[in-house]
Design an enzyme around this catalytic site. Structure first.
Site, PDB file in Angstrom:
ATOM      1  N   HIS A 122      36.425   3.272  62.287  1.00 40.52           N
ATOM      2  CA  HIS A 122      35.237   4.044  62.721  1.00 40.52           C
ATOM      3  C   HIS A 122      34.111   4.462  62.559  1.00 40.52           C
ATOM      4  O   HIS A 122      33.605   5.445  60.983  1.00 40.52           O
ATOM      5  CB  HIS A 122      36.371   4.910  63.985  1.00 40.52           C
ATOM      6  CG  HIS A 122      34.733   5.009  65.189  1.00 40.52           C
ATOM      7  ND1 HIS A 122      33.873   5.988  65.444  1.00 40.52           N
ATOM      8  CD2 HIS A 122      35.820   4.610  66.364  1.00 40.52           C
ATOM      9  CE1 HIS A 122      33.968   5.999  66.390  1.00 40.52           C
ATOM     10  NE2 HIS A 122      34.660   5.379  67.428  1.00 40.52           N
ATOM     11  N   ASP A 199      40.618  11.259  60.014  1.00 41.57           N
ATOM     12  CA  ASP A 199      40.672  11.131  61.348  1.00 41.57           C
ATOM     13  C   ASP A 199      41.521  10.465  62.079  1.00 41.57           C
ATOM     14  O   ASP A 199      41.729  10.049  62.243  1.00 41.57           O
ATOM     15  CB  ASP A 199      39.350  10.454  61.011  1.00 41.57           C
ATOM     16  CG  ASP A 199      38.821   9.650  62.621  1.00 41.57           C
ATOM     17  OD1 ASP A 199      39.535  10.452  63.241  1.00 41.57           O
ATOM     18  OD2 ASP A 199      37.924   8.518  62.521  1.00 41.57           O
ATOM     19  N   GLN A 202      42.541   8.737  66.611  1.00 44.92           N
ATOM     20  CA  GLN A 202      43.834   7.086  67.429  1.00 44.92           C
ATOM     21  C   GLN A 202      44.578   7.576  67.135  1.00 44.92           C
ATOM     22  O   GLN A 202      45.396   7.002  67.408  1.00 44.92           O
ATOM     23  CB  GLN A 202      43.220   6.340  66.638  1.00 44.92           C
ATOM     24  CG  GLN A 202      43.183   4.875  67.533  1.00 44.92           C
ATOM     25  CD  GLN A 202      42.717   5.364  68.514  1.00 44.92           C
ATOM     26  OE1 GLN A 202      43.502   5.034  69.579  1.00 44.92           O
ATOM     27  NE2 GLN A 202      41.339   5.495  68.337  1.00 44.92           N
ATOM     28  N   LYS A 225      41.555  12.037  73.759  1.00 47.51           N
ATOM     29  CA  LYS A 225      42.355  11.046  73.512  1.00 47.51           C
ATOM     30  C   LYS A 225      44.006  11.238  73.676  1.00 47.51           C
ATOM     31  O   LYS A 225      44.452  10.262  73.405  1.00 47.51           O
ATOM     32  CB  LYS A 225      41.837   9.950  72.181  1.00 47.51           C
ATOM     33  CG  LYS A 225      40.316   9.945  72.089  1.00 47.51           C
ATOM     34  CD  LYS A 225      40.307   8.591  70.843  1.00 47.51           C
ATOM     35  CE  LYS A 225      39.146   7.745  71.057  1.00 47.51           C
ATOM     36  NZ  LYS A 225      38.589   7.409  69.621  1.00 47.51           N
ATOM     37  N   CYS A 363      33.539   0.160  67.987  1.00 49.26           N
ATOM     38  CA  CYS A 363      33.094   0.749  66.345  1.00 49.26           C
ATOM     39  C   CYS A 363      33.124   0.578  64.820  1.00 49.26           C
ATOM     40  O   CYS A 363      33.298   1.627  64.590  1.00 49.26           O
ATOM     41  CB  CYS A 363      32.589   2.291  66.904  1.00 49.26           C
ATOM     42  SG  CYS A 363      31.722   2.699  68.269  1.00 49.26           S
TER      43      CYS A 363
HETATM   44  C1  LIG Z   1      37.507   7.476  69.057  1.00 46.71           C
HETATM   45  C2  LIG Z   1      37.397   7.642  67.115  1.00 46.71           C
HETATM   46  C3  LIG Z   1      35.973   8.281  66.943  1.00 46.71           C
HETATM   47  C4  LIG Z   1      35.647   9.229  67.750  1.00 46.71           C
HETATM   48  O1  LIG Z   1      35.525   9.608  68.254  1.00 46.71           O
HETATM   49  P1  LIG Z   1      34.797  10.445  69.184  1.00 46.71           P
HETATM   50  O2  LIG Z   1      35.567  11.420  69.605  1.00 46.71           O
HETATM   51  O3  LIG Z   1      33.948  10.262  69.855  1.00 46.71           O
HETATM   52  O4  LIG Z   1      34.203  11.272  68.260  1.00 46.71           O
HETATM   53  C5  LIG Z   1      36.123   8.358  65.565  1.00 46.71           C
HETATM   54  N1  LIG Z   1      37.323   7.994  64.990  1.00 46.71           N
HETATM   55  C6  LIG Z   1      38.378   7.200  65.789  1.00 46.71           C
HETATM   56  C7  LIG Z   1      39.882   7.252  64.594  1.00 46.71           C
HETATM   57  C8  LIG Z   1      38.571   6.982  67.340  1.00 46.71           C
HETATM   58  O5  LIG Z   1      39.058   5.883  67.037  1.00 46.71           O
END
Ligand SMILES: *Cc1c(COP(=O)(O)O)cnc(C)c1O
Length: 405
Positions: A122, A199, A202, A225, A363
Site C-alpha cells: 500500500h 503492516d 488488511q 478495518k 493505493c
Molecule cells: C488500509 C491499509 C493501509 C492504510 O490504513 P489507514 O487506516 O488508512 O492508515 C495500509 N496498508 C494496508 C495493507 C491497508 O489495507
C-alpha cells in the site's frame, strides 16, 4: 457460539439499509469494515456517561475514562499475544504507525544502509520510507512479485545482507488478498540482523496474529478495518525498540519533566503518545476486538474462505473476466477486470444496483504497473457477507458487461 449469519448480520444496523432502491450489498471491506451496534454503543456510552481527559485528573470521571482506555490496551495486548501492555502504542491508524517508525529510523540509518519493501505494498508502506531514504541517504530495495501476486522469496534472500537494517512488508495485500509468508520473512531478516515492520491493516479482520510467536519488531494495524472506529490504530513495538527510537511528536502526556533547559521523556507507551488521544476510539477498539473474538477467528476464516471460493468460481463464469491475485491461501479479496472495460464504469453501474465495490489502483500503483492495467474492480468480503450477496454482485457485473460492450 455457532456461526449464525443471520444473527451476525442483525448486529450491523447499516446492513438493513437500501442504496438506490436496492438492499445494500457492502463489498468494500478492504477499505473499511462496517460497525456492529455494540461498538457504536461503546462510543455513545463514553460521551454520554464518562467523558473526561485521561491520565491527568484526580477526579472520578477521569479515573473511569483512564481505566477504560487502559483496559482496551490490555485487550489488544491479549488479542495479539504481546508480552507487555506498554508495548501497545495507540496511534490514529496504520499510516500514523508507519510514519512514527520511519521518523524514528531517520536517526538510526546512515548513508548506504539498505531497507527492503515488497512489490505488494500500500502507498502508506512505501512513501514514508522513500521520504526516510531522502533524509538519510539509505537505499530502498524491492522484493519482486510473480504473476499470481505472490512475493518471490528466493529473490528476497538475495537482497538481504549485513547492510540491511529494516524490512517492511504487509501481512495481507489489500489489492490482491495475498497472504505473505511473514514468519519466514521475519526469520530471514533477523538472520542478517535487520528489524521487521509488518503492516497488518488488511490482515487483522481475517487472521489473529500471535506477535510473540512471529517475533516481529513492529506490527501496525487500524481499528476501522476490524469493526472498530476510524482514527484509532495500534503500533506494537518491541520494548528494546521503544527505548531506542526517539519520540515522534512532542507535547503533553509524553514527558517526565519539562524545563526550558531540558525535557526528559516518559517511558513506554507514553513516550509515543503525545497529546490527548482518541479516547472513545481506543475504548471502542477494545470492544471491536471483543466482538470479533466472540464470533471466533477460526469460524470467521472458515466462513470467509467459503465465500471467497464461491465468488471466485461464479465470477470466472463470466466470459472475459480476469482475476488478479491468485496466490494459494489468499484472503477475501477478488480483484478483476473484464476485457478492456474501465473498472470505474463497472463500479458505477453496480452501485446503481446497491452494490458497493472499490475501483481503481487501491493505493497500490506498483501492482497495477506490474500487470500493466489502470486499476481493477475489487470486491472484498467480510464475515457478514452472504452467498446471496455474491449472486447479486455476479448478476450486476453481467448487466454492466452487457451495457458496456
Ligand atoms: C488500509 C491499509 C493501509 C492504510 O490504513 P489507514 O487506516 O488508512 O492508515 C495500509 N496498508 C494496508 C495493507 C491497508 O489495507
Amino acid at each position: 457460539m455457532p456461526f449464525d449469519i443471520e444473527k451476525i448480520r442483525a448486529d450491523f444496523p447499516i446492513l438493513k439499509r437500501k442504496v438506490n432502491g436496492y438492499p445494500l450489498v457492502y463489498l468494500d471491506n478492504a477499505a473499511t469494515s462496517q460497525k456492529p451496534q455494540i461498538v457504536i454503543d461503546s462510543i455513545v456510552n463514553y460521551y454520554s456517561n464518562y467523558n473526561a481527559n485521561i491520565h491527568r485528573g484526580v477526579h472520578s470521571l477521569s479515573q473511569e475514562a483512564t481505566d477504560a482506555y487502559e483496559i482496551a490496551r490490555q485487550k489488544l495486548q491479549k488479542h495479539f499475544n504481546i508480552k507487555n501492555a506498554y508495548e501497545v502504542i495507540f496511534t490514529s491508524g496504520t499510516t500514523h504507525g508507519i510514519n512514527l517508525v520511519a521518523s524514528g529510523f531517520s536517526e538510526i540509518l546512515k548513508k548506504g544502509d539498505e531497507i527492503i519493501v515488497s512489490a505488494l505494498e500500500h502507498h502508506s508502506n512505501i512513501v514514508p520510507w522513500q521520504m526516510l531514504c531522502e533524509r538519510t541517504g539509505a537505499i530502498l530495495k524491492v522484493i519482486p512479485m510473480n504473476d499470481d501476486g505472490a512475493l518471490i522469496i528466493s529473490a528476497y534472500e538475495k537482497l538481504l545482507s549485513e547492510k540491511t537494517k529494516l524490512v517492511f512488508v504487509n501481512h495481507v495485500s489489500n489489492a490482491l488478498g495475498t497472504v505473505n509468508p511473514i514468519k519466514e520473512i521475519i526469520r530471514l531478516a533477523h538472520d542478517v540482523g535487520a528489524a521487521v515492520l509488518i503492516d497488518g491493516a488488511q490482515a487483522c479482520s481475517h487472521i489473529k496474529p500471535d506477535l510473540q510467536a512471529l517475533d516481529v519488531d513492529f506490527y501496525v494495524t487500524s481499528a476501522h478495518k476490524m469493526c472498530g472506529p476510524t482514527g484509532i490504530g495500534m503500533l506494537f513495538m518491541k520494548e528494546e525498540w521503544g527505548e531506542k527510537l526517539p519520540p515522534y511528536q512532542g507535547g503533553g502526556e509524553m514527558i517526565k519533566e519539562v524545563t526550558f533547559e531540558k525535557t526528559t521523556y516518559a517511558g513506554l507507551p507514553h513516550k509515543f503518545e503525545a497529546g490527548t488521544p482518541n479516547i472513545s476510539g481506543g475504548i471502542a477498539f477494545g470492544t471491536a476486538i471483543d466482538y470479533l473474538n466472540s464470533i471466533n477467528f477460526r469460524e470467521i476464516e472458515a466462513y470467509e474462505t467459503k465465500i471467497l471460493e464461491y465468488a471466485t468460481k461464479k465470477l470466472l463464469e463470466i466470459e472475459g473476466l480476469k482475476i488478479y491475485g491468485t496466490a494459494p491461501g489468499k484472503t477475501s479479496v477478488v480483484s478483476f477486470n473484464i476485457e478492456d472495460i474501465h473498472p470505474y464504469d463497472i463500479g458505477t453501474i453496480v452501485d446503481k444496483l446497491g452494490i458497493a465495490v472499490r475501483t481503481g489502483h487501491h493505493c497500490a500503483q506498483p501492482i497495477m504497473e506490474y500487470y500493466k492495467i489502470p486499476g481493477t474492480v475489487r470486491a472484498s468480503f467480510a464475515f457478514y457477507n452472504t452467498k446471496t450477496e455474491v449472486d447479486a454482485l455476479v448478476e450486476a457485473v453481467k448487466k454492466a458487461k452487457l451495457m458496456l460492450t
